[in-house]
Design a protein around this motif. Sequence first.
Motif, PDB file in Angstrom:
ATOM      1  N   ASP A  75      39.739 -14.338 -39.663  1.00 47.57           N
ATOM      2  CA  ASP A  75      40.564 -13.455 -40.467  1.00 47.57           C
ATOM      3  C   ASP A  75      41.042 -12.341 -39.650  1.00 47.57           C
ATOM      4  O   ASP A  75      41.482 -11.133 -40.200  1.00 47.57           O
ATOM      5  N   VAL A  76      41.545 -12.665 -38.560  1.00 45.78           N
ATOM      6  CA  VAL A  76      42.059 -11.560 -37.679  1.00 45.78           C
ATOM      7  C   VAL A  76      43.513 -11.077 -38.300  1.00 45.78           C
ATOM      8  O   VAL A  76      44.125 -11.776 -38.965  1.00 45.78           O
ATOM      9  N   GLY A  77      43.709  -9.817 -38.166  1.00 44.23           N
ATOM     10  CA  GLY A  77      44.818  -9.273 -38.773  1.00 44.23           C
ATOM     11  C   GLY A  77      44.693  -8.975 -40.297  1.00 44.23           C
ATOM     12  O   GLY A  77      45.542  -8.161 -41.065  1.00 44.23           O
ATOM     13  N   ALA A  78      43.467  -9.367 -41.112  1.00 48.66           N
ATOM     14  CA  ALA A  78      43.275  -9.171 -42.361  1.00 48.66           C
ATOM     15  C   ALA A  78      42.468  -7.611 -42.570  1.00 48.66           C
ATOM     16  O   ALA A  78      42.363  -7.094 -41.595  1.00 48.66           O
ATOM     17  N   GLU A  79      41.690  -7.657 -43.442  1.00 46.86           N
ATOM     18  CA  GLU A  79      41.287  -6.420 -43.878  1.00 46.86           C
ATOM     19  C   GLU A  79      39.947  -6.238 -43.286  1.00 46.86           C
ATOM     20  O   GLU A  79      39.149  -5.375 -43.561  1.00 46.86           O
ATOM     21  N   ARG A  80      39.374  -7.179 -42.685  1.00 51.35           N
ATOM     22  CA  ARG A  80      38.032  -7.053 -41.994  1.00 51.35           C
ATOM     23  C   ARG A  80      37.937  -6.090 -41.072  1.00 51.35           C
ATOM     24  O   ARG A  80      38.883  -5.835 -40.383  1.00 51.35           O
ATOM     25  N   ARG A  81      36.624  -5.245 -40.962  1.00 50.96           N
ATOM     26  CA  ARG A  81      36.919  -4.245 -39.884  1.00 50.96           C
ATOM     27  C   ARG A  81      36.395  -4.872 -38.475  1.00 50.96           C
ATOM     28  O   ARG A  81      35.928  -5.864 -38.281  1.00 50.96           O
ATOM     29  N   ALA A  82      36.863  -4.024 -37.579  1.00 52.62           N
ATOM     30  CA  ALA A  82      36.514  -4.283 -36.047  1.00 52.62           C
ATOM     31  C   ALA A  82      35.455  -3.034 -35.827  1.00 52.62           C
ATOM     32  O   ALA A  82      35.547  -2.123 -36.077  1.00 52.62           O
ATOM     33  N   VAL A  83      34.250  -3.673 -35.260  1.00 46.16           N
ATOM     34  CA  VAL A  83      33.210  -2.564 -35.178  1.00 46.16           C
ATOM     35  C   VAL A  83      32.612  -2.546 -33.831  1.00 46.16           C
ATOM     36  O   VAL A  83      32.681  -3.587 -32.952  1.00 46.16           O
ATOM     37  N   ALA A  84      31.924  -1.727 -33.422  1.00 45.68           N
ATOM     38  CA  ALA A  84      31.234  -1.327 -32.275  1.00 45.68           C
ATOM     39  C   ALA A  84      29.756  -0.881 -32.824  1.00 45.68           C
ATOM     40  O   ALA A  84      29.695   0.053 -33.599  1.00 45.68           O
ATOM     41  N   LEU A  85      28.745  -1.626 -32.546  1.00 48.79           N
ATOM     42  CA  LEU A  85      27.362  -1.243 -33.062  1.00 48.79           C
ATOM     43  C   LEU A  85      26.323  -0.886 -31.977  1.00 48.79           C
ATOM     44  O   LEU A  85      26.181  -1.297 -30.836  1.00 48.79           O
ATOM     45  N   ARG A  86      25.470   0.134 -31.935  1.00 49.54           N
ATOM     46  CA  ARG A  86      24.347   0.626 -31.414  1.00 49.54           C
ATOM     47  C   ARG A  86      23.203  -0.010 -31.930  1.00 49.54           C
ATOM     48  O   ARG A  86      22.757   0.470 -33.079  1.00 49.54           O
ATOM     49  N   LEU A  87      22.350  -0.782 -31.147  1.00 54.66           N
ATOM     50  CA  LEU A  87      21.175  -1.333 -31.657  1.00 54.66           C
ATOM     51  C   LEU A  87      19.968  -0.450 -31.060  1.00 54.66           C
ATOM     52  O   LEU A  87      20.064   0.491 -30.531  1.00 54.66           O
ATOM     53  N   ALA A  88      18.783  -0.807 -32.144  1.00 56.11           N
ATOM     54  CA  ALA A  88      17.687  -0.048 -31.892  1.00 56.11           C
ATOM     55  C   ALA A  88      17.209  -0.131 -30.227  1.00 56.11           C
ATOM     56  O   ALA A  88      16.396   0.861 -29.827  1.00 56.11           O
ATOM     57  N   GLY A  95      32.751  -6.536 -31.920  1.00 54.24           N
ATOM     58  CA  GLY A  95      33.272  -7.559 -32.550  1.00 54.24           C
ATOM     59  C   GLY A  95      33.820  -7.499 -33.890  1.00 54.24           C
ATOM     60  O   GLY A  95      33.933  -6.231 -34.592  1.00 54.24           O
ATOM     61  N   PRO A  96      34.191  -8.547 -34.490  1.00 54.37           N
ATOM     62  CA  PRO A  96      34.593  -8.391 -35.761  1.00 54.37           C
ATOM     63  C   PRO A  96      33.455  -8.251 -36.981  1.00 54.37           C
ATOM     64  O   PRO A  96      32.448  -8.846 -36.577  1.00 54.37           O
ATOM     65  N   ASP A  97      33.670  -7.495 -37.889  1.00 55.56           N
ATOM     66  CA  ASP A  97      32.347  -7.173 -38.998  1.00 55.56           C
ATOM     67  C   ASP A  97      32.628  -8.423 -40.060  1.00 55.56           C
ATOM     68  O   ASP A  97      33.158  -8.190 -41.185  1.00 55.56           O
ATOM     69  N   ASN A  98      32.472  -9.573 -39.421  1.00 53.83           N
ATOM     70  CA  ASN A  98      32.389 -10.603 -40.568  1.00 53.83           C
ATOM     71  C   ASN A  98      31.116 -11.533 -40.594  1.00 53.83           C
ATOM     72  O   ASN A  98      31.035 -12.753 -40.928  1.00 53.83           O
ATOM     73  N   GLY A  99      30.097 -10.927 -39.976  1.00 58.24           N
ATOM     74  CA  GLY A  99      28.612 -11.643 -40.076  1.00 58.24           C
ATOM     75  C   GLY A  99      28.140 -12.171 -38.727  1.00 58.24           C
ATOM     76  O   GLY A  99      27.095 -12.352 -38.354  1.00 58.24           O
ATOM     77  N   LEU A 100      29.355 -12.073 -37.947  1.00 58.43           N
ATOM     78  CA  LEU A 100      29.123 -12.628 -36.510  1.00 58.43           C
ATOM     79  C   LEU A 100      27.854 -11.898 -35.604  1.00 58.43           C
ATOM     80  O   LEU A 100      27.212 -12.445 -35.024  1.00 58.43           O
ATOM     81  N   LEU A 101      28.114 -10.790 -35.928  1.00 60.52           N
ATOM     82  CA  LEU A 101      27.161  -9.760 -35.115  1.00 60.52           C
ATOM     83  C   LEU A 101      25.604  -9.636 -35.825  1.00 60.52           C
ATOM     84  O   LEU A 101      24.743  -9.193 -35.196  1.00 60.52           O
ATOM     85  N   SER A 102      25.611  -9.867 -37.020  1.00 62.73           N
ATOM     86  CA  SER A 102      24.509  -9.522 -37.827  1.00 62.73           C
ATOM     87  C   SER A 102      23.385  -9.995 -37.641  1.00 62.73           C
ATOM     88  O   SER A 102      21.998  -9.290 -37.589  1.00 62.73           O
ATOM     89  N   LEU A 103      23.120 -11.454 -37.259  1.00 61.89           N
ATOM     90  CA  LEU A 103      21.825 -11.993 -36.762  1.00 61.89           C
ATOM     91  C   LEU A 103      21.082 -11.302 -35.552  1.00 61.89           C
ATOM     92  O   LEU A 103      19.988 -11.054 -35.354  1.00 61.89           O
ATOM     93  N   VAL A 127      49.280  -3.339 -30.695  1.00 54.99           N
ATOM     94  CA  VAL A 127      48.064  -4.204 -31.081  1.00 54.99           C
ATOM     95  C   VAL A 127      48.935  -5.489 -31.652  1.00 54.99           C
ATOM     96  O   VAL A 127      49.550  -5.352 -32.489  1.00 54.99           O
ATOM     97  N   SER A 128      48.705  -6.580 -31.095  1.00 56.11           N
ATOM     98  CA  SER A 128      48.842  -7.879 -31.772  1.00 56.11           C
ATOM     99  C   SER A 128      48.173  -8.127 -33.040  1.00 56.11           C
ATOM    100  O   SER A 128      47.024  -7.691 -33.078  1.00 56.11           O
ATOM    101  N   ALA A 129      48.879  -8.503 -34.048  1.00 55.80           N
ATOM    102  CA  ALA A 129      48.311  -8.951 -35.150  1.00 55.80           C
ATOM    103  C   ALA A 129      47.197 -10.290 -35.152  1.00 55.80           C
ATOM    104  O   ALA A 129      46.307 -10.314 -36.027  1.00 55.80           O
ATOM    105  N   THR A 130      47.617 -10.972 -34.184  1.00 51.80           N
ATOM    106  CA  THR A 130      46.550 -12.134 -33.807  1.00 51.80           C
ATOM    107  C   THR A 130      45.629 -12.253 -32.753  1.00 51.80           C
ATOM    108  O   THR A 130      45.163 -13.216 -32.676  1.00 51.80           O
ATOM    109  N   PHE A 131      45.705 -11.113 -31.772  1.00 52.05           N
ATOM    110  CA  PHE A 131      44.820 -11.297 -30.662  1.00 52.05           C
ATOM    111  C   PHE A 131      44.066  -9.876 -30.457  1.00 52.05           C
ATOM    112  O   PHE A 131      44.245  -9.252 -29.438  1.00 52.05           O
ATOM    113  N   HIS A 132      43.269  -9.880 -31.277  1.00 49.60           N
ATOM    114  CA  HIS A 132      42.219  -8.520 -31.229  1.00 49.60           C
ATOM    115  C   HIS A 132      41.312  -8.532 -30.226  1.00 49.60           C
ATOM    116  O   HIS A 132      40.976  -7.590 -29.656  1.00 49.60           O
TER     117      HIS A 132
END
Length: 272
Positions: A75-88, A95-103, A127-132
């Motif tokens: 869903d690149v270019g759609a409403e999904r968020r792009a995120v950076a996360l610091r873990l415990a 990466g994208p906030d689409n569940g990819l990073l969650s596990l 920023v390219s709409a298709t190459f985040h």
Amino acid sequence: MNGSRPVITFLSDYGLTDDFVGVCHGVIASLCPQARIIDLTHGVERHDIRAGALILEGAIPYLPVGVHLAVVDPDVGAERRAVALRLADDRVLVGPDNGLLSLAAERAGGVVEAVDIARSKFRLEPVSATFHGRDIFSPVAARLAGGLPLAQAGEPCDPDALIRLVLPRPRLRDGGLVANAVYIDRFGNVQLNAGHEELAELGMKLGQRVGVEAASGASHVAHYVRTFADVERGQLLAYEDASRRLAIAVSHGNAAHRLRLEVDDELRIHAQ
């Protein structure tokens, strides 16, 4: 980050035929030339978020603490968020906030800080709409590996609002274990959403034969063992794979083909 050279690991569904991976490497090298880049895999099936998430989750305990860049982004270019996360455990996921990073985030102790990097001042313009992967994720990952505090990479967001990937749960039924295929590797080994503990609840022990009923209705006999070499060539086996999940394989063969299984298919394992 640990050591004198920061580490960036990179997972994607880009493949190696086109220039996508090389261009992302180039962006990272331009912004953080001291970083060591570890290509985890670029062979995730295109758009397969769950496969990417499972691979990253299984790999994360064996990767050095650093920045872990992952891009499977249908869903690149759609409403999904792009995120950076610091873990415990002080790792950073980008990466994208689409569940990819969650596990992987859960495996590493959970998210303690999150920022939305879609409009980060460190992204490449225009920023390219298709190459985040090139314009947002790679430059932010490089800056973070170079020592940028996470809070400066983007706008803060609520870790509890991040998209979580929820796997189907195994269940006990009629004296057997009903599980789903969640990942099939290039050898045709079928990873299930279950572990040794579910079979132990049914009194099954290593070394015994078990019945495997596939979604097609066909019944098979498998050996519940530690590894491929514990059975004869061509025999079906149930075992704990390297990610500590229950899996079905054929020694020197392809279990997915033999059982006619695809991801999400259900099967039942029971004592013989």
